[in-house]
Design a protein around this motif. Structure first.
Motif, PDB file in Angstrom:
ATOM      1  N   ARG A  55      -4.900  69.886 -43.126  1.00 31.35           N
ATOM      2  CA  ARG A  55      -4.706  70.180 -44.539  1.00 31.35           C
ATOM      3  C   ARG A  55      -4.271  68.964 -45.367  1.00 31.35           C
ATOM      4  O   ARG A  55      -3.972  69.092 -46.548  1.00 31.35           O
ATOM      5  CB  ARG A  55      -3.682  71.308 -44.707  1.00 31.35           C
ATOM      6  CG  ARG A  55      -4.249  72.679 -44.383  1.00 31.35           C
ATOM      7  CD  ARG A  55      -5.364  73.021 -45.378  1.00 31.35           C
ATOM      8  NE  ARG A  55      -5.865  74.372 -45.258  1.00 31.35           N
ATOM      9  CZ  ARG A  55      -6.981  74.695 -44.628  1.00 31.35           C
ATOM     10  NH1 ARG A  55      -7.688  73.759 -44.019  1.00 31.35           N
ATOM     11  NH2 ARG A  55      -7.388  75.944 -44.589  1.00 31.35           N
ATOM     12  N   HIS A  56      -4.246  67.816 -44.742  1.00 31.87           N
ATOM     13  CA  HIS A  56      -3.914  66.610 -45.504  1.00 31.87           C
ATOM     14  C   HIS A  56      -5.044  66.310 -46.495  1.00 31.87           C
ATOM     15  O   HIS A  56      -6.219  66.489 -46.162  1.00 31.87           O
ATOM     16  CB  HIS A  56      -3.712  65.423 -44.554  1.00 31.87           C
ATOM     17  CG  HIS A  56      -3.127  64.215 -45.215  1.00 31.87           C
ATOM     18  ND1 HIS A  56      -3.882  63.348 -45.978  1.00 31.87           N
ATOM     19  CD2 HIS A  56      -1.857  63.724 -45.236  1.00 31.87           C
ATOM     20  CE1 HIS A  56      -3.113  62.372 -46.423  1.00 31.87           C
ATOM     21  NE2 HIS A  56      -1.885  62.586 -45.998  1.00 31.87           N
ATOM     22  N   PRO A  57      -4.726  65.870 -47.722  1.00 32.46           N
ATOM     23  CA  PRO A  57      -5.784  65.579 -48.706  1.00 32.46           C
ATOM     24  C   PRO A  57      -6.851  64.616 -48.201  1.00 32.46           C
ATOM     25  O   PRO A  57      -8.040  64.787 -48.508  1.00 32.46           O
ATOM     26  CB  PRO A  57      -5.002  64.976 -49.884  1.00 32.46           C
ATOM     27  CG  PRO A  57      -3.652  65.602 -49.783  1.00 32.46           C
ATOM     28  CD  PRO A  57      -3.380  65.739 -48.305  1.00 32.46           C
ATOM     29  N   ASP A  58      -6.454  63.590 -47.428  1.00 35.16           N
ATOM     30  CA  ASP A  58      -7.441  62.640 -46.908  1.00 35.16           C
ATOM     31  C   ASP A  58      -8.376  63.311 -45.901  1.00 35.16           C
ATOM     32  O   ASP A  58      -9.571  62.995 -45.834  1.00 35.16           O
ATOM     33  CB  ASP A  58      -6.747  61.451 -46.244  1.00 35.16           C
ATOM     34  CG  ASP A  58      -6.081  60.534 -47.252  1.00 35.16           C
ATOM     35  OD1 ASP A  58      -6.308  60.724 -48.465  1.00 35.16           O
ATOM     36  OD2 ASP A  58      -5.322  59.637 -46.838  1.00 35.16           O
ATOM     37  N   THR A  59      -7.819  64.233 -45.116  1.00 38.64           N
ATOM     38  CA  THR A  59      -8.654  64.969 -44.161  1.00 38.64           C
ATOM     39  C   THR A  59      -9.634  65.869 -44.900  1.00 38.64           C
ATOM     40  O   THR A  59     -10.835  65.910 -44.564  1.00 38.64           O
ATOM     41  CB  THR A  59      -7.778  65.826 -43.229  1.00 38.64           C
ATOM     42  OG1 THR A  59      -6.810  64.992 -42.585  1.00 38.64           O
ATOM     43  CG2 THR A  59      -8.632  66.522 -42.165  1.00 38.64           C
ATOM     44  N   LEU A  60      -9.154  66.575 -45.908  1.00 35.46           N
ATOM     45  CA  LEU A  60     -10.029  67.452 -46.683  1.00 35.46           C
ATOM     46  C   LEU A  60     -11.130  66.662 -47.381  1.00 35.46           C
ATOM     47  O   LEU A  60     -12.272  67.127 -47.484  1.00 35.46           O
ATOM     48  CB  LEU A  60      -9.208  68.232 -47.717  1.00 35.46           C
ATOM     49  CG  LEU A  60      -8.219  69.248 -47.146  1.00 35.46           C
ATOM     50  CD1 LEU A  60      -7.372  69.843 -48.268  1.00 35.46           C
ATOM     51  CD2 LEU A  60      -8.952  70.348 -46.385  1.00 35.46           C
ATOM     52  N   LEU A  61     -10.801  65.456 -47.840  1.00 36.16           N
ATOM     53  CA  LEU A  61     -11.821  64.610 -48.464  1.00 36.16           C
ATOM     54  C   LEU A  61     -12.896  64.231 -47.455  1.00 36.16           C
ATOM     55  O   LEU A  61     -14.095  64.256 -47.767  1.00 36.16           O
ATOM     56  CB  LEU A  61     -11.168  63.350 -49.039  1.00 36.16           C
ATOM     57  CG  LEU A  61     -12.126  62.355 -49.716  1.00 36.16           C
ATOM     58  CD1 LEU A  61     -12.839  63.007 -50.896  1.00 36.16           C
ATOM     59  CD2 LEU A  61     -11.362  61.113 -50.166  1.00 36.16           C
ATOM     60  N   SER A  62     -12.476  63.913 -46.227  1.00 33.34           N
ATOM     61  CA  SER A  62     -13.449  63.572 -45.183  1.00 33.34           C
ATOM     62  C   SER A  62     -14.274  64.784 -44.769  1.00 33.34           C
ATOM     63  O   SER A  62     -15.467  64.655 -44.464  1.00 33.34           O
ATOM     64  CB  SER A  62     -12.733  62.983 -43.963  1.00 33.34           C
ATOM     65  OG  SER A  62     -12.296  61.663 -44.225  1.00 33.34           O
ATOM     66  N   VAL A  63     -13.652  65.965 -44.748  1.00 37.71           N
ATOM     67  CA  VAL A  63     -14.392  67.201 -44.472  1.00 37.71           C
ATOM     68  C   VAL A  63     -15.502  67.375 -45.504  1.00 37.71           C
ATOM     69  O   VAL A  63     -16.669  67.633 -45.175  1.00 37.71           O
ATOM     70  CB  VAL A  63     -13.447  68.424 -44.497  1.00 37.71           C
ATOM     71  CG1 VAL A  63     -14.254  69.731 -44.488  1.00 37.71           C
ATOM     72  CG2 VAL A  63     -12.506  68.397 -43.303  1.00 37.71           C
ATOM     73  N   ASN A  64     -15.116  67.208 -46.771  1.00 32.88           N
ATOM     74  CA  ASN A  64     -16.091  67.357 -47.853  1.00 32.88           C
ATOM     75  C   ASN A  64     -17.189  66.304 -47.769  1.00 32.88           C
ATOM     76  O   ASN A  64     -18.378  66.600 -47.956  1.00 32.88           O
ATOM     77  CB  ASN A  64     -15.378  67.264 -49.202  1.00 32.88           C
ATOM     78  CG  ASN A  64     -16.328  67.437 -50.361  1.00 32.88           C
ATOM     79  OD1 ASN A  64     -16.814  68.528 -50.631  1.00 32.88           O
ATOM     80  ND2 ASN A  64     -16.614  66.350 -51.067  1.00 32.88           N
ATOM     81  N   ASN A  65     -16.804  65.049 -47.494  1.00 26.96           N
ATOM     82  CA  ASN A  65     -17.783  63.965 -47.434  1.00 26.96           C
ATOM     83  C   ASN A  65     -18.811  64.188 -46.317  1.00 26.96           C
ATOM     84  O   ASN A  65     -20.015  63.943 -46.508  1.00 26.96           O
ATOM     85  CB  ASN A  65     -17.087  62.625 -47.224  1.00 26.96           C
ATOM     86  CG  ASN A  65     -16.336  62.169 -48.460  1.00 26.96           C
ATOM     87  OD1 ASN A  65     -16.579  62.663 -49.568  1.00 26.96           O
ATOM     88  ND2 ASN A  65     -15.425  61.230 -48.293  1.00 26.96           N
ATOM     89  N   LEU A  66     -18.344  64.654 -45.165  1.00 23.63           N
ATOM     90  CA  LEU A  66     -19.271  64.932 -44.070  1.00 23.63           C
ATOM     91  C   LEU A  66     -20.175  66.105 -44.426  1.00 23.63           C
ATOM     92  O   LEU A  66     -21.386  66.083 -44.148  1.00 23.63           O
ATOM     93  CB  LEU A  66     -18.493  65.220 -42.783  1.00 23.63           C
ATOM     94  CG  LEU A  66     -19.348  65.575 -41.554  1.00 23.63           C
ATOM     95  CD1 LEU A  66     -20.364  64.486 -41.248  1.00 23.63           C
ATOM     96  CD2 LEU A  66     -18.451  65.826 -40.343  1.00 23.63           C
ATOM     97  N   ALA A  67     -19.602  67.137 -45.045  1.00 23.68           N
ATOM     98  CA  ALA A  67     -20.403  68.297 -45.446  1.00 23.68           C
ATOM     99  C   ALA A  67     -21.492  67.892 -46.438  1.00 23.68           C
ATOM    100  O   ALA A  67     -22.647  68.334 -46.335  1.00 23.68           O
ATOM    101  CB  ALA A  67     -19.503  69.365 -46.057  1.00 23.68           C
ATOM    102  N   VAL A  68     -21.139  67.051 -47.403  1.00 23.13           N
ATOM    103  CA  VAL A  68     -22.115  66.584 -48.395  1.00 23.13           C
ATOM    104  C   VAL A  68     -23.224  65.793 -47.723  1.00 23.13           C
ATOM    105  O   VAL A  68     -24.417  65.953 -48.044  1.00 23.13           O
ATOM    106  CB  VAL A  68     -21.414  65.740 -49.483  1.00 23.13           C
ATOM    107  CG1 VAL A  68     -22.434  65.017 -50.348  1.00 23.13           C
ATOM    108  CG2 VAL A  68     -20.519  66.615 -50.347  1.00 23.13           C
TER     109      VAL A  68
END
Length: 277
Positions: free
Chosen positions: A190-203
């Motif tokens: 749930r860290h913001p940097d982790t969520l950003l990486s989750v989103n980036n991989l999904a995109v």
């Protein structure tokens, strides 16, 4: 403001009449337009003066000293701050080559110079030229710091984004996976940097799936987009811009999946409305 004005005046007592007049004019302008604006203009003038002085000193610096001098880097940064990226480019290139020769390919200062040049070239739109320097930075971090060091992860993110911007999605994919796995391990889900990486991989999965028509990639992107949205709702709230962007991204993906799964439309419609509300 009156106290500051009187203070400026008292400091000018020993100056010539012409100097006093200049001080008085500056004080009046500051009083009229606000001292914050006056301070910004003064800082701008000082930066320009520093840049000109630094350029002159740099011209006189012996070539054997330029490789390890921080002055080249400082002048390049001043030029960058003033928006003169074209003038900063040759200095950044000089820093890379001279530091590599004087300090070694994997020295921290050499790697920083590679990173600075890569970022500058990226800003200039010279993405193909930026790629080898970004890769040099990443390779050096892996060799000297290891795969899990924060600086290495940052270099992974920078290189993967550059590759994505170049359209080399298949090469960016393993780097984005590596970055996400490491952030889950060190920062948590749930860290913001982790969520950003989750989103980036999904995109990236979404873009590559759309580009190749590979439904498997789209399906792999779906749980990641759901995770990114759930994390944004939890951490940022439902109305945060990042949350709304995640809502729109998931709705778009579900619409792409609709031909193979008609039920996806029913879920996509309320998400699309939410993103536009």
């Amino acid at each position: 403001l009156d106290t500051r004005r009187d203070g400026f005046k008292s400091q000018a007592e020993g100056d010539t009449d012409a100097q006093k007049a200049l001080v008085e004019k500056a004080i009046e302008k500051g009083h009229e337009h606000g001292y914050e604006e006056f301070g910004r203009k003064l800082a701008d003038v000082l930066h320009k003066w520093l840049l000109e002085r630094a350029k002159k000193v740099l011209e006189e610096l012996p070539s054997e000293q330029r490789g390890t001098s921080t002055l080249v880097d400082r002048v390049a940064k001043l030029l960058h701050d003033f928006g003169d990226l074209e003038a900063a480019e040759p200095l950044c290139r000089e820093q890379v080559e001279s530091r590599a020769k004087a300090l070694g390919e994997h020295h921290a200062d050499t790697l920083e110079a590679c990173n600075n040049l890569a970022l500058l070239l990226h800003q200039l739109g010279k993405l193909e030229e930026a790629e080898p320097y970004s890769r040099r930075k990443l390779a050096g971090c892996r060799a000297t710091l290891g795969d899990r060091h924060p600086d290495t992860i940052t270099a992974i993110d920078t290189t993967s984004q550059l590759l994505s911007d170049l359209g080399k999605l298949d090469q960016a994919m393993p780097l984005k996976r590596e970055s996400l796995a490491e952030k889950r391990r060190t920062l948590g889900d749930r860290h913001p940097d982790t969520l950003l990486s989750v989103n980036n991989l999904a995109v990236l999965l979404n873009d590559l799936g759309r580009q190749t028509g590979d439904l498997k990639l789209l399906r792999e992107a779906e749980p990641l987009k759901r995770e990114a949205l759930a994390g944004c709702r939890e951490v940022l709230g439902n109305r945060h811009p990042h949350t709304l962007a995640s809502v729109a991204n998931l709705a778009d993906l579900l619409m792409q999946l609709a031909p193979a799964d008609p039920r996806a439309i029913a879920e996509a419609e309320p998400l699309a409305r939410e993103s536009l509300a």
